[in-house]
Design an enzyme around this catalytic site. Structure first.
Site, PDB file in Angstrom:
ATOM      1  N   GLY A 113      11.174  -1.960  -7.984  1.00 53.73           N
ATOM      2  CA  GLY A 113      11.153  -3.262  -9.219  1.00 53.73           C
ATOM      3  C   GLY A 113       9.623  -2.813  -9.174  1.00 53.73           C
ATOM      4  N   CYS A 114       9.124  -3.909 -11.014  1.00 53.14           N
ATOM      5  CA  CYS A 114       7.509  -3.255 -11.545  1.00 53.14           C
ATOM      6  C   CYS A 114       6.796  -4.135 -10.136  1.00 53.14           C
ATOM      7  CB  CYS A 114       7.994  -3.920 -12.569  1.00 53.14           C
ATOM      8  SG  CYS A 114       8.600  -5.057 -13.481  1.00 53.14           S
ATOM      9  N   TYR A 115       7.289  -5.523  -9.782  1.00 48.54           N
ATOM     10  CA  TYR A 115       6.952  -6.602  -9.655  1.00 48.54           C
ATOM     11  C   TYR A 115       5.891  -5.866  -7.899  1.00 48.54           C
ATOM     12  CZ  TYR A 115       6.619 -10.556 -12.667  1.00 48.54           C
ATOM     13  OH  TYR A 115       6.266 -10.954 -13.783  1.00 48.54           O
ATOM     14  N   PRO A 116       7.526  -5.348  -6.970  1.00 42.22           N
ATOM     15  CA  PRO A 116       6.970  -4.910  -6.584  1.00 42.22           C
ATOM     16  C   PRO A 116       6.823  -3.875  -5.800  1.00 42.22           C
ATOM     17  CG  PRO A 116       9.732  -5.585  -6.252  1.00 42.22           C
ATOM     18  CD  PRO A 116       9.171  -5.046  -7.284  1.00 42.22           C
ATOM     19  N   THR A 117       6.428  -2.492  -6.553  1.00 44.55           N
ATOM     20  CA  THR A 117       5.345  -1.543  -7.056  1.00 44.55           C
ATOM     21  C   THR A 117       4.339  -1.995  -6.737  1.00 44.55           C
ATOM     22  OG1 THR A 117       6.953  -0.671  -8.348  1.00 44.55           O
ATOM     23  CG2 THR A 117       4.664  -0.108  -7.956  1.00 44.55           C
TER      24      THR A 117
END
Length: 309
Positions: A113-117
């Site tokens: 995911g974008c935030y998890p990246t």
């Protein structure tokens, strides 16, 4: 012979940006369905079986259905949804964290995911190194451009110029939390505070740390050195110098596509606190750029080919 590639969900935001990054690349033969075929299960099944690699740019349930349609084929799959990020049998598609060889040898790859990246790039290496405790109740403050919410949120922001800020996930339990906890090796899911601003793209992920209260009282320079060691030689991830601390970080409405990831360690003057900050493009390293990076690795090509860096 060109590699046959099918993008299931090519008309969505992520799919369109993937296609833009593939323009002019002769290594791939793109299998394309017309508007009527895109929603035809039989046509999708045929394309999924004909392709050497399929990229799924679909909602979670539709992505699961696509995997079902591909059953029995040797097709390798990159899933850009959150459907398979912690699923058994899938390789987490963050090569700087799981290793490039794991991606190269995988048949099923799930894009982060974008935030998890941003969160995982900041926290996971430090937990692995023993510098940050796995059992600390971490908090994450993050802001994204509205394109991360898909067509519905894009339409809402662009139709209502009066929206200045959107906080969401207020009931907690955001769908990104399982991968954030699992791949950082945490005992507890972080408290995650996501928000959206009226910019099309861009993302800042901020993890505040009370260093003096943490077990071992880690120093900011040790955290910075561990991040530099983790991402040394990366063509996509950079670690900013520890000093001077930037006076501000901006997300611009006019930002152009970018597939990199910039990490910052920002300590207080007395060294008792720090903020770990990641800056990325939610549509780049947070979505389409990551899919292209994984595609390149799976095909034995230089990982930055076609990326906006």
């Amino acid at each position: 012979m060109a590699i046959r590639l099918f993008i299931d969900g090519a008309a969505g935001t992520t799919g369109l940006e993937i296609r833009e990054r593939l323009q002019g690349r002769s290594e791939f033969e793109l299998l394309v369905l017309d508007d009527a075929q895109r929603k035809d299960e039989s046509a999708r099944r045929d394309a999924l079986h004909e392709a050497d690699i399929a990229i799924l740019c679909l909602p979670d349930e539709a992505a699961k259905d696509a995997v079902r349609l591909a059953d029995g084929a040797a097709t390798r799959i990159i899933d850009a949804s959150s459907a398979h990020r912690v699923a058994e049998g899938w390789t987490y598609g963050f090569p700087e964290m799981v290793g490039h060889e794991a991606i190269a040898n995988a048949r099923l790859v799930s894009n982060p995911g974008c935030y998890p990246t941003g969160f995982l790039a900041l926290v996971a290496p430090l937990v692995r190194a023993g510098l940050l405790p796995a059992d600390w109740p971490y908090t994450v403050n993050a802001v994204s451009g509205y394109s991360g919410g898909g067509n519905a949120l894009i339409d809402r922001f662009e139709a209502d110029p009066d929206i200045a800020f959107r906080a969401y996930g207020l009931a907690l339990g955001h769908k990104h939390l399982p991968e954030m906890q699992a791949y950082a090796g945490l005992a507890h899911a972080p408290v995650f505070s996501p928000s959206v601003i009226p910019a099309h793209r861009g993302m800042v992920v901020d993890v505040p740390l009370p260093l003096a209260a943490l077990r071992g009282q880690p120093r900011a320079d040790a955290l910075h050195a561990a991040l530099e060691a983790q991402f040394a030689g990366s063509g996509l991830v950079s670690v900013a110098p520890l000093a001077p601390v930037p006076g501000e970080m901006l997300l611009l409405r006019s930002a152009t596509p970018w597939d990199g990831l910039a990490l910052h360690v920002c300590p207080s003057a007395d060294g008792r606190q720090a903020r770990l900050v990641a800056v990325l493009d939610n549509l780049g390293k947070g979505a389409s750029g990551a899919a292209i990076q994984n595609l390149n690795i799976m095909c034995g090509l230089p990982e930055t080919t076609g990326l906006r860096l």
